[in-house]
Design an enzyme around this catalytic site. Structure first.
Site, PDB file in Angstrom:
ATOM      1  N   HIS A 270       1.014  -1.102   0.091  1.00 52.00           N
ATOM      2  CA  HIS A 270      -0.010  -0.036   0.082  1.00 52.00           C
ATOM      3  C   HIS A 270       0.955   0.951   0.048  1.00 52.00           C
ATOM      4  O   HIS A 270       0.659   2.342  -0.890  1.00 52.00           O
ATOM      5  CB  HIS A 270      -0.867   0.125   1.135  1.00 52.00           C
ATOM      6  CG  HIS A 270      -1.920  -1.008   1.370  1.00 52.00           C
ATOM      7  ND1 HIS A 270      -2.033  -1.884   2.389  1.00 52.00           N
ATOM      8  CD2 HIS A 270      -3.010  -1.457   0.632  1.00 52.00           C
ATOM      9  CE1 HIS A 270      -3.062  -2.651   2.248  1.00 52.00           C
ATOM     10  NE2 HIS A 270      -3.504  -2.431   1.138  1.00 52.00           N
TER      11      HIS A 270
ATOM     12  N   SER B 181      -3.052  -7.548   2.785  1.00 50.85           N
ATOM     13  CA  SER B 181      -3.188  -7.440   4.255  1.00 50.85           C
ATOM     14  C   SER B 181      -3.711  -8.911   4.654  1.00 50.85           C
ATOM     15  O   SER B 181      -3.494  -9.138   5.998  1.00 50.85           O
ATOM     16  CB  SER B 181      -4.545  -6.470   4.233  1.00 50.85           C
ATOM     17  OG  SER B 181      -3.903  -5.164   3.874  1.00 50.85           O
TER      18      SER B 181
ATOM     19  N   ARG C  31      -1.820  -5.973  -8.535  1.00 46.36           N
ATOM     20  CA  ARG C  31      -0.604  -6.924  -8.184  1.00 46.36           C
ATOM     21  C   ARG C  31      -0.287  -7.950  -9.545  1.00 46.36           C
ATOM     22  O   ARG C  31       0.570  -7.928 -10.069  1.00 46.36           O
ATOM     23  CB  ARG C  31      -0.464  -7.458  -7.032  1.00 46.36           C
ATOM     24  CG  ARG C  31      -0.499  -6.529  -5.939  1.00 46.36           C
ATOM     25  CD  ARG C  31      -1.164  -7.060  -4.532  1.00 46.36           C
ATOM     26  NE  ARG C  31      -2.134  -7.547  -4.815  1.00 46.36           N
ATOM     27  CZ  ARG C  31      -3.353  -7.835  -3.779  1.00 46.36           C
ATOM     28  NH1 ARG C  31      -2.668  -8.047  -2.717  1.00 46.36           N
ATOM     29  NH2 ARG C  31      -4.433  -8.432  -4.020  1.00 46.36           N
TER      30      ARG C  31
ATOM     31  N   LYS D 143     -17.505  -6.983   7.291  1.00 44.20           N
ATOM     32  CA  LYS D 143     -16.432  -7.611   7.485  1.00 44.20           C
ATOM     33  C   LYS D 143     -16.113  -7.889   8.861  1.00 44.20           C
ATOM     34  O   LYS D 143     -16.401  -6.726   9.897  1.00 44.20           O
ATOM     35  CB  LYS D 143     -15.308  -7.158   6.723  1.00 44.20           C
ATOM     36  CG  LYS D 143     -15.418  -7.343   5.219  1.00 44.20           C
ATOM     37  CD  LYS D 143     -13.825  -6.875   4.654  1.00 44.20           C
ATOM     38  CE  LYS D 143     -13.895  -7.098   3.106  1.00 44.20           C
ATOM     39  NZ  LYS D 143     -12.463  -6.688   2.637  1.00 44.20           N
TER      40      LYS D 143
HETATM   41  O1  PNS Z   1      -9.272  -3.001  -0.095  1.00 46.96           O
HETATM   42  P1  PNS Z   1     -10.147  -3.434  -0.831  1.00 46.96           P
HETATM   43  O2  PNS Z   1     -11.083  -4.009   0.501  1.00 46.96           O
HETATM   44  O3  PNS Z   1      -9.908  -4.219  -1.785  1.00 46.96           O
HETATM   45  O4  PNS Z   1     -11.403  -2.197  -0.943  1.00 46.96           O
HETATM   46  C1  PNS Z   1     -12.393  -2.309  -1.737  1.00 46.96           C
HETATM   47  C2  PNS Z   1     -13.215  -0.795  -1.771  1.00 46.96           C
HETATM   48  C3  PNS Z   1     -13.213  -0.093  -0.322  1.00 46.96           C
HETATM   49  C4  PNS Z   1     -12.423  -0.046  -2.716  1.00 46.96           C
HETATM   50  C5  PNS Z   1     -14.648  -1.060  -2.240  1.00 46.96           C
HETATM   51  O5  PNS Z   1     -15.219  -2.146  -1.446  1.00 46.96           O
HETATM   52  C6  PNS Z   1     -15.702   0.083  -2.241  1.00 46.96           C
HETATM   53  O6  PNS Z   1     -15.166   1.092  -2.936  1.00 46.96           O
HETATM   54  N1  PNS Z   1     -16.437  -0.141  -1.329  1.00 46.96           N
HETATM   55  C7  PNS Z   1     -17.401   1.193  -1.311  1.00 46.96           C
HETATM   56  C8  PNS Z   1     -19.038   0.690  -1.603  1.00 46.96           C
HETATM   57  C9  PNS Z   1     -18.986   0.979  -3.357  1.00 46.96           C
HETATM   58  O7  PNS Z   1     -18.806   2.241  -3.648  1.00 46.96           O
HETATM   59  N2  PNS Z   1     -19.466   0.190  -3.996  1.00 46.96           N
HETATM   60  C10 PNS Z   1     -19.704   0.381  -5.645  1.00 46.96           C
HETATM   61  C11 PNS Z   1     -18.491  -0.048  -6.303  1.00 46.96           C
HETATM   62  S1  PNS Z   1     -18.518  -1.675  -6.751  1.00 46.96           S
END
Ligand code: PNS
Length: 160
Positions: A19, A130, A92, A43
């Site tokens: 990150h 993570s 990645r 989660k």
């Molecule tokens: O580190 P992660 O868990 O892969 O991050 C995922 C994240 C936070 C980027 C994604 O879950 C997110 O943007 N969630 C907010 C809800 C949202 O906007 N969803 C619509 C897009 S599919």
């Protein structure tokens, strides 16, 4: 450096050196980078949102253009509120692509003016996540070089 505001969203449970590598790359491309921790009730995180925000603030202290915030609900709404025009995400490996493509296209449908930009972290971190860090920490594996020392200490304390 472009003057734009970018958001780097994620769970960051906890922040890893992968990150941080992406954050550093982001600061070279965007005038302001908002690292945004998702409040996700679904989660079962290892660290609370406050703890994750605090860790991110500690480890990004050396980057004046970086701000750490948290958000709930839709990312596009948060981006609008914060005046961001770019979502930054890391890819990645090919295995990340399908999920990232789906998210990027959904976000584009919701907010066509918001562009998703993908960056590739240093290959040293291509295996790092993570989840892997949490697993290693739980099983007593070495975390040197995978997370900042401050985060390693927090992991050891949490899993004592
Ligand atoms: O580190 P992660 O868990 O892969 O991050 C995922 C994240 C936070 C980027 C994604 O879950 C997110 O943007 N969630 C907010 C809800 C949202 O906007 N969803 C619509 C897009 S599919």
């Amino acid at each position: 450096m472009s003057p734009g505001v970018a958001i780097y969203p994620g769970s960051f449970d906890p922040v890893t050196n992968g990150h941080l590598d992406l954050i550093e790359r982001g600061t070279k491309t965007f005038g302001r980078l908002i690292v945004a921790v998702l409040r996700n009730a679904d989660k079962q995180p290892l660290f609370t949102v406050d703890e994750r925000v605090d860790m991110l603030r500690q480890v990004t202290r050396g980057f004046p253009s970086v701000e750490v915030d948290e958000f709930g609900g839709l990312l596009v709404d948060f981006a609008r509120r914060r005046g961001a025009t770019v979502i930054l995400r890391g890819i990645r490996a090919i295995s990340d692509y399908e999920y990232e493509l789906q998210m990027a296209l959904m976000n584009r449908k919701l907010e066509p003016g918001l562009e998703t930009v993908f960056m590739i972290p240093a290959e040293t971190y291509s295996f790092l996540s993570s989840r892997v860090v949490r697993q290693l920490a739980e099983l007593g594996g070495r975390l040197t070089g995978l997370v900042p020392p401050f985060v390693e200490q927090k992991l050891r304390e949490r899993l004592k």
